[in-house]
Design a protein around this motif. Structure first.
Motif, PDB file in Angstrom:
ATOM      1  N   UNK A   1       1.558  -5.624  -7.974  1.00  0.00           N
ATOM      2  CA  UNK A   1       2.078  -4.410  -7.598  1.00  0.00           C
ATOM      3  C   UNK A   1       1.456  -3.548  -6.421  1.00  0.00           C
ATOM      4  N   UNK A   2       2.125  -3.310  -5.602  1.00  0.00           N
ATOM      5  CA  UNK A   2       1.373  -2.596  -4.505  1.00  0.00           C
ATOM      6  C   UNK A   2       0.493  -1.489  -4.897  1.00  0.00           C
ATOM      7  N   UNK A   3       1.157  -0.545  -5.815  1.00  0.00           N
ATOM      8  CA  UNK A   3       0.313   0.832  -6.001  1.00  0.00           C
ATOM      9  C   UNK A   3      -0.835   0.219  -6.724  1.00  0.00           C
ATOM     10  N   UNK A   4      -0.801  -0.687  -7.584  1.00  0.00           N
ATOM     11  CA  UNK A   4      -2.165  -1.156  -8.238  1.00  0.00           C
ATOM     12  C   UNK A   4      -3.117  -1.491  -7.166  1.00  0.00           C
ATOM     13  N   UNK A   5      -2.752  -2.381  -6.194  1.00  0.00           N
ATOM     14  CA  UNK A   5      -3.572  -3.042  -5.202  1.00  0.00           C
ATOM     15  C   UNK A   5      -4.153  -1.925  -4.373  1.00  0.00           C
ATOM     16  N   UNK A   6      -3.399  -0.614  -4.116  1.00  0.00           N
ATOM     17  CA  UNK A   6      -3.947   0.488  -3.323  1.00  0.00           C
ATOM     18  C   UNK A   6      -5.023   1.157  -4.419  1.00  0.00           C
TER      19      UNK A   6
ATOM     20  N   UNK B   1      -1.299  -9.153   3.129  1.00  0.00           N
ATOM     21  CA  UNK B   1      -0.808  -8.002   2.866  1.00  0.00           C
ATOM     22  C   UNK B   1       0.572  -7.524   3.635  1.00  0.00           C
ATOM     23  N   UNK B   2       1.570  -7.009   2.939  1.00  0.00           N
ATOM     24  CA  UNK B   2       2.672  -6.575   3.937  1.00  0.00           C
ATOM     25  C   UNK B   2       3.002  -5.141   3.908  1.00  0.00           C
ATOM     26  N   UNK B   3       2.537  -4.374   2.616  1.00  0.00           N
ATOM     27  CA  UNK B   3       2.858  -3.053   2.560  1.00  0.00           C
ATOM     28  C   UNK B   3       1.909  -2.077   3.404  1.00  0.00           C
ATOM     29  N   UNK B   4       2.988  -1.272   4.143  1.00  0.00           N
ATOM     30  CA  UNK B   4       1.815  -0.413   5.217  1.00  0.00           C
ATOM     31  C   UNK B   4       0.721   0.405   4.659  1.00  0.00           C
ATOM     32  N   UNK B   5       1.121   1.132   3.713  1.00  0.00           N
ATOM     33  CA  UNK B   5      -0.067   2.125   3.196  1.00  0.00           C
ATOM     34  C   UNK B   5      -1.213   1.250   2.363  1.00  0.00           C
ATOM     35  N   UNK B   6      -0.794   0.182   1.911  1.00  0.00           N
ATOM     36  CA  UNK B   6      -1.997  -0.672   1.267  1.00  0.00           C
ATOM     37  C   UNK B   6      -2.663  -1.187   2.548  1.00  0.00           C
ATOM     38  N   UNK B   7      -2.101  -1.620   3.706  1.00  0.00           N
ATOM     39  CA  UNK B   7      -2.782  -2.214   4.799  1.00  0.00           C
ATOM     40  C   UNK B   7      -3.702  -1.074   5.219  1.00  0.00           C
ATOM     41  N   UNK B   8      -3.341  -0.127   5.467  1.00  0.00           N
ATOM     42  CA  UNK B   8      -3.967   1.276   6.055  1.00  0.00           C
ATOM     43  C   UNK B   8      -5.388   1.307   5.180  1.00  0.00           C
ATOM     44  N   UNK B   9      -5.276   1.384   3.537  1.00  0.00           N
ATOM     45  CA  UNK B   9      -6.322   1.550   2.907  1.00  0.00           C
ATOM     46  C   UNK B   9      -7.244   0.404   2.980  1.00  0.00           C
ATOM     47  N   UNK B  10      -6.678  -0.884   3.363  1.00  0.00           N
ATOM     48  CA  UNK B  10      -7.475  -2.049   3.593  1.00  0.00           C
ATOM     49  C   UNK B  10      -8.456  -1.813   4.849  1.00  0.00           C
ATOM     50  N   UNK B  11      -7.606  -1.411   5.968  1.00  0.00           N
ATOM     51  CA  UNK B  11      -8.447  -1.332   6.986  1.00  0.00           C
ATOM     52  C   UNK B  11      -9.670  -0.269   6.947  1.00  0.00           C
TER      53      UNK B  11
ATOM     54  N   UNK C   1      -3.542  12.781   9.190  1.00  0.00           N
ATOM     55  CA  UNK C   1      -3.123  12.301   8.035  1.00  0.00           C
ATOM     56  C   UNK C   1      -1.845  12.293   8.019  1.00  0.00           C
ATOM     57  N   UNK C   2      -1.126  13.471   8.385  1.00  0.00           N
ATOM     58  CA  UNK C   2       0.261  13.595   8.571  1.00  0.00           C
ATOM     59  C   UNK C   2       1.047  12.648   9.449  1.00  0.00           C
ATOM     60  N   UNK C   3       0.321  12.501  10.548  1.00  0.00           N
ATOM     61  CA  UNK C   3       0.717  11.590  11.616  1.00  0.00           C
ATOM     62  C   UNK C   3       0.865  10.116  11.079  1.00  0.00           C
ATOM     63  N   UNK C   4      -0.325   9.850  10.302  1.00  0.00           N
ATOM     64  CA  UNK C   4      -0.387   8.627   9.596  1.00  0.00           C
ATOM     65  C   UNK C   4       0.618   8.330   8.775  1.00  0.00           C
ATOM     66  N   UNK C   5       0.789   9.379   7.870  1.00  0.00           N
ATOM     67  CA  UNK C   5       1.897   9.200   6.809  1.00  0.00           C
ATOM     68  C   UNK C   5       3.380   9.195   7.411  1.00  0.00           C
TER      69      UNK C   5
ATOM     70  N   UNK D   1       7.583   5.153   8.516  1.00  0.00           N
ATOM     71  CA  UNK D   1       8.378   4.206   9.738  1.00  0.00           C
ATOM     72  C   UNK D   1       8.221   2.747   9.529  1.00  0.00           C
ATOM     73  N   UNK D   2       7.090   2.674   9.145  1.00  0.00           N
ATOM     74  CA  UNK D   2       6.775   0.992   9.107  1.00  0.00           C
ATOM     75  C   UNK D   2       7.578   0.381   7.763  1.00  0.00           C
ATOM     76  N   UNK D   3       7.331   1.370   6.387  1.00  0.00           N
ATOM     77  CA  UNK D   3       8.132   0.850   5.478  1.00  0.00           C
ATOM     78  C   UNK D   3       9.541   0.746   5.651  1.00  0.00           C
TER      79      UNK D   3
END
Lengths: 400, 391
Positions: free
Chosen positions: B265-270, B305-315, B350-354, B359-361
């Motif tokens: 589950x990507x939400x849990x990963x996040x 990881x493929x989900x964009x928002x999880x990747x951002x958190x990881x970075x 943050x807004x930009x990032x979102x 877009x990536x999603x």
């Protein structure tokens, strides 16, 4: 002692008794010389009780004992006495005797569950200190059955389970105890310890499984490399029979390689060296050079399959000739190499400019006991002629 | 909605001794009302109806009880009815008592109601108070949570999110983080509970909330609790690490087998990564995470990881792990004062990032759809060569 009339148990009698000592010496006293020993024998003043009570030597003690342990006293009292006796032994670290006392107490089967639970728990502790963890656990279990909330029994049981390496069970015992008393420090510590030990044990299991798998992969790769090169292994008949029985066990490689077994390459040479696959994917073999003329041998533990025989021979016989070469004739350029085909009792000559691999691929070459054997003779020597005379020799074709 | 007379009639039908068919229709009707916001709002003004529904949860007919519970679930999902439910209809005591009954068939429905009620902070306080006052206690809830098969008829997985919601309150957190007890330690293994994402998510949410209290980070990261492996295991994969990297890892992460799977589950990963980030807010925490080789785990994770928002958190996490220490005065990232203009800039970023993540999603979804279409179309081609492709 002075006689006393039974009909006058009063002060006069007492006065009379006491007056006697002004004139007579008291006869029942200790001997001046041995008074310390005699002192020790009086039950009230004994520093240490004897292990076994002999009614003849210690009548007073035997008498006291029979009072304490008389069948007339109620069972609970008897059991309690045994419990206390056991506890005393325990304090002195005499665990075997403690266990005996507790066992006697339990044998009384007095109906007091609390007392019996304590007897079991204490016996468990004594067993624990003797290292008898299974017996100790059984006692802890018995105590817990009688009194499920007996914290000491739960702690002892958990301690046993840790010693027996049953970490998950230890943790669930701790959790049970913590349900009743969530802040019990000993249980918290024990749970933490058991959990850490369990996780370390799981890691060790994973590590060894991985190593085992890696080893199996390497073995499989090695056997495949040998098979791909069509090199033949000669395993002695006994081993072959054994290996066919082992075909079903997990260590065996896949069906296709079944005829090649590890027996064929496990070596019987003194160093235990074995063929291996190096980083560049080449096989390296243990090779034995035989010098039948002088009854000598040379052993190369890792002969790379791409190396020519001549390269090795040059190194072995260049600078200093071996001490057994009394005639000083073993020079690289004068040596001839052969291998024996034992099955047909024939001999094949080997071209020293060939690599090991080229020779091993010969369809009459068999690796025996994991080592490649070669015979070395001196060209034109009388021994050489004699040695080869009774065999069929396949010579190298001359290039003209 | 209903007029006075209709409401009174309805109330009449919602009685235990009423004819079963009328009762059944009445409960069905009320359930229907809760299907939309207006209905819920209306019912929030009618505590008598709510009390009647609550009373009918003791009805002998399972169908009636089911409808009543579903009614309560829907109502609890909307904050507009919370006050009426808790204060006037007083639903909490009977719900809590039945929750802990190991034979109660509707225990799962109760969990859901409580989870819904505890979502917003105000009602959450009421729920926690009721838990303590009704002789239930957080200790028992944790106990039941950790006992597999406590109730044969109910999974009780929703106790996870309930705990997570409760830990938005400091009192609940201080119980879970009690150093003299063994509470959080018992929750940790559930970050890998395979049978239920709800339960897993609940535990991870609980742990994340607890990590907002940075005063207990050192204790959490110490051997006494050892939270780190349990956060990393769901993120770790089967990739083989070098012997050196392995030996530096926490024990539970060493020599993972080749069938090790990451959290689905990507939400849990996040949430897991967010929790790890929280643990890096103190200097001590950062040092421990660096020392325990968290970086190689996240490195391999990022490749997977493929989900964009999880990747951002990881970075973000990786940046902290391999970046330099902040200047003196800024070591505790939670205590740093951010000037207003800088704060505004961050918000804009943050807004930009979102937007970028969105877009990536979309692109990810699009490419996945295209892949599926291609696979579908190539198969169709095989079946009816040259003809119009079937869908």
């Amino acid at each position: 002692m002075a006689s006393q009339t039974q009909n006058e148990p009063d002060d006069d009698c007492m006065d009379e008794f006491m007056d006697k000592f002004t004139t007579q010496k008291y006869k029942g006293g200790f001997n001046e010389k041995t008074w310390e020993e005699e002192f020790e024998k009086v039950p009230m003043f004994m520093k240490k009780a004897p292990e076994v009570i002999d009614p003849v030597k210690n009548p007073e003690l035997a008498c006291l004992q029979s009072i304490i342990f008389s069948d007339d006293t109620p069972l609970e009292e008897q059991a309690t006495t045994y419990k206390n006796e056991g506890n005393d032994y325990f304090k002195e670290k005499k665990y075997k005797q403690a266990i005996a006392s507790y066992s006697e107490g339990l044998k009384k089967k007095c109906g007091d569950t609390e007392l019996n639970a304590v007897l079991h728990t204490n016996r468990a502790a004594a067993q624990f200190h003797l290292g008898n963890f299974r017996s100790a656990l059984n006692d802890a279990l018995a105590a817990k059955k009688l009194k499920p909330d007996h914290q000491k029994a739960i702690i002892r049981g958990a301690l046993c389970l840790v010693e027996l390496k049953k970490y998950s069970e230890a943790i669930s015992w701790c959790d049970e105890g913590l349900r009743a008393d969530p802040k019990e420090k000993k249980l918290l510590e024990l749970r933490l310890q058991a959990d850490q030990l369990r996780r370390a044990w799981e890691r060790d299991a994973r590590k060894s499984k991985l190593k085992e798998k890696k080893k199996q992969c390497e073995e499989a790769a090695l056997l495949k490399a040998i098979k791909d090169r069509k090199i033949k292994l000669f395993a002695p008949a006994k081993a072959q029979r054994r290996s066919s029985d082992d075909e079903e066990d997990e260590e065996g490689v896949s069906g296709a390689l079944a005829e090649l077994s590890l027996d064929g390459i496990s070596s019987e040479n003194a160093t235990g060296a074995r063929v291996f696959l190096d980083e560049s994917g080449s096989l390296n073999w243990p090779v034995l050079f035989l010098y039948p003329e002088c009854g000598q041998t040379d052993f190369i533990s890792a002969f790379h399959e791409g190396t020519r025989f001549l390269d090795h021979l040059t190194v072995m016989f260049s600078e200093e000739l071996p001490p057994w070469d009394t005639e000083r004739k073993y020079r690289p350029q004068d040596l001839q190499l052969y291998f024996a085909d034992e099955e047909r009792e024939e001999v094949y000559q080997v071209n020293p400019e060939h690599t090991l691999l080229e020779v091993l691929k010969h369809d009459r070459y068999f690796i025996k006991a994991g080592t490649a054997n070669f015979i070395v003779l001196v060209k034109g020597s009388s021994f050489c002629k004699e040695f080869l005379s009774d065999k069929k020799v396949h010579r190298l074709k001359r290039t003209t | 909605m209903l007029d006075e007379k209709e409401a009174k009639d309805l109330l009449n039908f919602l009685k235990l001794d009423m004819r079963p068919d009328l009762k059944g229709q009445a409960t069905e009707y009320i359930l229907g009302l809760t299907g939309n916001k207006d209905g819920c709002k209306y019912l929030g003004t009618k505590p008598a109806l709510l009390k009647a529904v609550l009373a009918l949860t003791r009805d002998p007919s399972v169908a009636v009880v089911k409808d009543c519970y579903h009614t309560l679930i829907n109502l609890s999902a909307d904050p507009v009815a919370h006050q009426a439910l808790i204060k006037e209809a007083n639903v909490l005591p009977p719900l809590l008592h039945n929750l802990l009954d190991p034979g109660y068939i509707f225990a799962d429905q109760i969990c859901t109601i409580l989870t819904n009620l505890s979502r917003n902070k105000e009602t959450c306080r009421e729920v926690l108070r009721a838990i303590q006052d009704e002789g239930v206690g957080l200790a028992q809830i944790v106990e039941v949570f950790c006992t597999e098969g406590y109730n044969e008829k109910a999974s009780l997985h929703y106790l996870g999110p309930l705990l997570s919601n409760l830990t938005q309150l400091p009192e609940a957190r201080s119980f879970i983080l009690d150093k003299d007890r063994c509470v959080i330690q018992r929750l940790l293994p559930f970050t890998q509970y395979e049978s239920s994402a709800v339960k897993r998510g609940g535990v991870v949410g609980t742990l994340r909330n607890c990590c907002f209290d940075y005063s207990c980070h050192e204790w959490l990261l110490s051997d006494a609790v050892d939270i780190l492996p349990f956060l990393l295991l769901p993120l770790a994969g089967p990739e083989e690490l070098s012997e050196e990297e392995n030996e530096g890892l926490p024990v539970d992460l060493q020599y993972l087998p080749e069938d090790k799977r990451r959290e689905k589950d990507p939400d849990i990963r996040n949430m897991l990564i967010e929790t790890l980030l929280l643990l890096t807010s103190t200097k001590a925490g950062r040092q421990i995470l660096k020392k325990k080789n968290v970086y190689p785990i996240m490195r391999e994770f990022h490749k997977w990881e493929k989900e964009p928002d999880v990747m951002v958190s990881c970075e973000k996490l990786v940046q902290v792990l391999i970046g330099d220490e902040p200047e003196t005065g800024m070591e505790n990232l939670m205590e740093v004062n951010i000037p207003e203009d800088v704060e505004k800039k961050f918000q804009a970023l943050d807004v930009e990032e979102q937007k970028q993540i969105e877009k990536e999603r979309e692109e990810l979804l699009k490419s996945e759809a295209e892949e599926k279409a291609e696979a579908g179309s190539s198969e169709a081609k095989r079946e009816c060569s040259g003809e119009a492709l079937a869908r």
